[in-house]
Design a protein around this motif. Structure first.
Motif, PDB file in Angstrom:
ATOM      1  N   ASP A  54      74.590  87.367   6.314  1.00  0.00           N
ATOM      2  CA  ASP A  54      75.330  86.778   7.428  1.00  0.00           C
ATOM      3  C   ASP A  54      76.191  85.624   6.913  1.00  0.00           C
ATOM      4  O   ASP A  54      75.936  85.054   5.837  1.00  0.00           O
ATOM      5  CB  ASP A  54      74.368  86.253   8.491  1.00  0.00           C
ATOM      6  CG  ASP A  54      73.739  87.352   9.333  1.00  0.00           C
ATOM      7  OD1 ASP A  54      73.988  88.547   9.066  1.00  0.00           O
ATOM      8  OD2 ASP A  54      72.975  87.002  10.258  1.00  0.00           O
ATOM      9  N   ILE A  55      77.192  85.257   7.696  1.00  0.00           N
ATOM     10  CA  ILE A  55      78.052  84.133   7.334  1.00  0.00           C
ATOM     11  C   ILE A  55      77.223  82.845   7.318  1.00  0.00           C
ATOM     12  O   ILE A  55      76.452  82.593   8.244  1.00  0.00           O
ATOM     13  CB  ILE A  55      79.212  83.994   8.345  1.00  0.00           C
ATOM     14  CG1 ILE A  55      80.032  85.286   8.400  1.00  0.00           C
ATOM     15  CG2 ILE A  55      80.093  82.783   8.015  1.00  0.00           C
ATOM     16  CD1 ILE A  55      80.683  85.673   7.102  1.00  0.00           C
ATOM     17  N   LEU A 107      78.726  89.315  17.557  1.00  0.00           N
ATOM     18  CA  LEU A 107      77.631  89.910  16.790  1.00  0.00           C
ATOM     19  C   LEU A 107      76.559  88.849  16.607  1.00  0.00           C
ATOM     20  O   LEU A 107      76.805  87.791  16.033  1.00  0.00           O
ATOM     21  CB  LEU A 107      78.132  90.408  15.427  1.00  0.00           C
ATOM     22  CG  LEU A 107      79.221  91.476  15.464  1.00  0.00           C
ATOM     23  CD1 LEU A 107      79.579  91.904  14.034  1.00  0.00           C
ATOM     24  CD2 LEU A 107      78.777  92.677  16.284  1.00  0.00           C
ATOM     25  N   THR A 108      75.382  89.135  17.090  1.00  0.00           N
ATOM     26  CA  THR A 108      74.346  88.119  17.253  1.00  0.00           C
ATOM     27  C   THR A 108      73.195  88.356  16.291  1.00  0.00           C
ATOM     28  O   THR A 108      72.785  89.492  16.061  1.00  0.00           O
ATOM     29  CB  THR A 108      73.834  88.141  18.709  1.00  0.00           C
ATOM     30  OG1 THR A 108      74.920  87.799  19.575  1.00  0.00           O
ATOM     31  CG2 THR A 108      72.677  87.188  18.915  1.00  0.00           C
ATOM     32  N   VAL A 180      75.196  83.292  15.997  1.00  0.00           N
ATOM     33  CA  VAL A 180      76.100  84.407  15.728  1.00  0.00           C
ATOM     34  C   VAL A 180      75.983  84.818  14.258  1.00  0.00           C
ATOM     35  O   VAL A 180      75.882  83.970  13.374  1.00  0.00           O
ATOM     36  CB  VAL A 180      77.546  84.006  16.083  1.00  0.00           C
ATOM     37  CG1 VAL A 180      78.515  85.130  15.780  1.00  0.00           C
ATOM     38  CG2 VAL A 180      77.623  83.615  17.551  1.00  0.00           C
ATOM     39  N   ALA A 181      75.998  86.127  14.017  1.00  0.00           N
ATOM     40  CA  ALA A 181      75.831  86.630  12.643  1.00  0.00           C
ATOM     41  C   ALA A 181      77.101  86.514  11.810  1.00  0.00           C
ATOM     42  O   ALA A 181      77.048  86.213  10.617  1.00  0.00           O
ATOM     43  CB  ALA A 181      75.365  88.095  12.676  1.00  0.00           C
ATOM     44  N   ASP A 182      78.258  86.772  12.435  1.00  0.00           N
ATOM     45  CA  ASP A 182      79.492  86.911  11.651  1.00  0.00           C
ATOM     46  C   ASP A 182      80.411  85.702  11.735  1.00  0.00           C
ATOM     47  O   ASP A 182      81.591  85.785  11.429  1.00  0.00           O
ATOM     48  CB  ASP A 182      80.250  88.173  12.065  1.00  0.00           C
ATOM     49  CG  ASP A 182      80.726  88.140  13.516  1.00  0.00           C
ATOM     50  OD1 ASP A 182      80.154  87.380  14.314  1.00  0.00           O
ATOM     51  OD2 ASP A 182      81.673  88.887  13.841  1.00  0.00           O
ATOM     52  N   THR A 183      79.878  84.532  12.169  1.00  0.00           N
ATOM     53  CA  THR A 183      80.619  83.271  12.091  1.00  0.00           C
ATOM     54  C   THR A 183      79.657  82.180  11.639  1.00  0.00           C
ATOM     55  O   THR A 183      78.455  82.404  11.486  1.00  0.00           O
ATOM     56  CB  THR A 183      81.249  82.857  13.440  1.00  0.00           C
ATOM     57  OG1 THR A 183      80.237  82.313  14.298  1.00  0.00           O
ATOM     58  CG2 THR A 183      81.954  84.030  14.117  1.00  0.00           C
ATOM     59  N   TRP A 184      80.204  80.979  11.494  1.00  0.00           N
ATOM     60  CA  TRP A 184      79.402  79.819  11.110  1.00  0.00           C
ATOM     61  C   TRP A 184      78.612  79.239  12.272  1.00  0.00           C
ATOM     62  O   TRP A 184      77.846  78.294  12.085  1.00  0.00           O
ATOM     63  CB  TRP A 184      80.333  78.703  10.618  1.00  0.00           C
ATOM     64  CG  TRP A 184      81.162  78.998   9.426  1.00  0.00           C
ATOM     65  CD1 TRP A 184      80.718  79.332   8.175  1.00  0.00           C
ATOM     66  CD2 TRP A 184      82.592  78.960   9.338  1.00  0.00           C
ATOM     67  NE1 TRP A 184      81.780  79.503   7.325  1.00  0.00           N
ATOM     68  CE2 TRP A 184      82.943  79.284   8.010  1.00  0.00           C
ATOM     69  CE3 TRP A 184      83.610  78.691  10.260  1.00  0.00           C
ATOM     70  CZ2 TRP A 184      84.259  79.339   7.580  1.00  0.00           C
ATOM     71  CZ3 TRP A 184      84.918  78.745   9.834  1.00  0.00           C
ATOM     72  CH2 TRP A 184      85.242  79.067   8.510  1.00  0.00           C
TER      73      TRP A 184
END
Length: 197
Positions: A54-55, A107-108, A180-184
């Motif tokens: 993940d990010i 995306l969580t 969130v998975a795909d952001t910071w």
């Protein structure tokens, strides 16, 4: 400003929802209480221990800015200490249904639910020292890596979590954190509750 992203806790009514209902906070700001993920960490560039692909995070909100997700504009009203916040009546050990409504989903990876410590001071700002160090409830989405699991990691709208409340009495704050998975980032919601006998 467009209401095109993010979300908030609408039931039980969060501070953000209460201020929207009273006209003290625009809806677009209430759904954008976005700060670095992995609370109660204080530093950024951390990897998710469960999903290292993940990010990484940005630094989570500083003490005193937790309820606003780190924002210091009009949203800072959410950080006001005091006993004036409207409280949702609850009971120790009962199941409480937390409802998130989204203006856009992400995306969580997880939702974490923290609660203030016994003996916390409502007249001081919300800080890490005011909360129990670990969440009393977590909803984790286990699909990895996020870029191949977009269908499984997109939450339903609304999302409802039945959480079992800890043994507490009197006034407390529940901190709901949507990571969130795909952001910071994560989204922060403070829910004031009164544990009644």
């Amino acid at each position: 400003m467009s209401d095109t992203r993010h979300g908030l806790v609408t039931s039980p009514r969060s501070r953000a929802q209460i201020l929207v209902d009273s006209g003290q906070l625009p809806h677009w700001q209430a759904v954008e209480l976005e700060g670095g993920k992995f609370f109660p960490a204080t530093e950024g560039n951390l990897q998710d221990s469960f999903a290292p692909d993940d990010i990484p995070n940005r630094a989570p909100p500083a003490d005193g800015l937790i309820a606003s997700g780190g924002h210091t504009d009009q949203r800072a009203i959410l950080n006001q200490p005091g006993t004036h916040w409207a409280r949702n009546p609850v009971r120790s050990g009962e199941q409480l249904n937390i409802r998130w409504d989204y203006t856009a989903t992400h995306l969580t990876r997880r939702w974490n639910y923290f609660v203030t410590r016994d003996g916390w001071n409502p007249n001081a700002v919300l800080s890490r020292a005011q909360f129990e160090p670990t969440p009393f409830a977590t909803y984790l989405l286990q699909h990895r890596p996020f870029w191949t699991q977009t269908g499984q990691l997109m939450p339903s709208n609304p999302t409802q979590h039945p959480i079992t409340l800890p043994n507490k009495s009197g006034y407390h704050v529940i901190l709901a954190v949507w990571e969130v998975a795909d952001t910071w980032y994560a989204f922060y919601q403070a829910i004031d509750v009164d544990f009644i006998a």
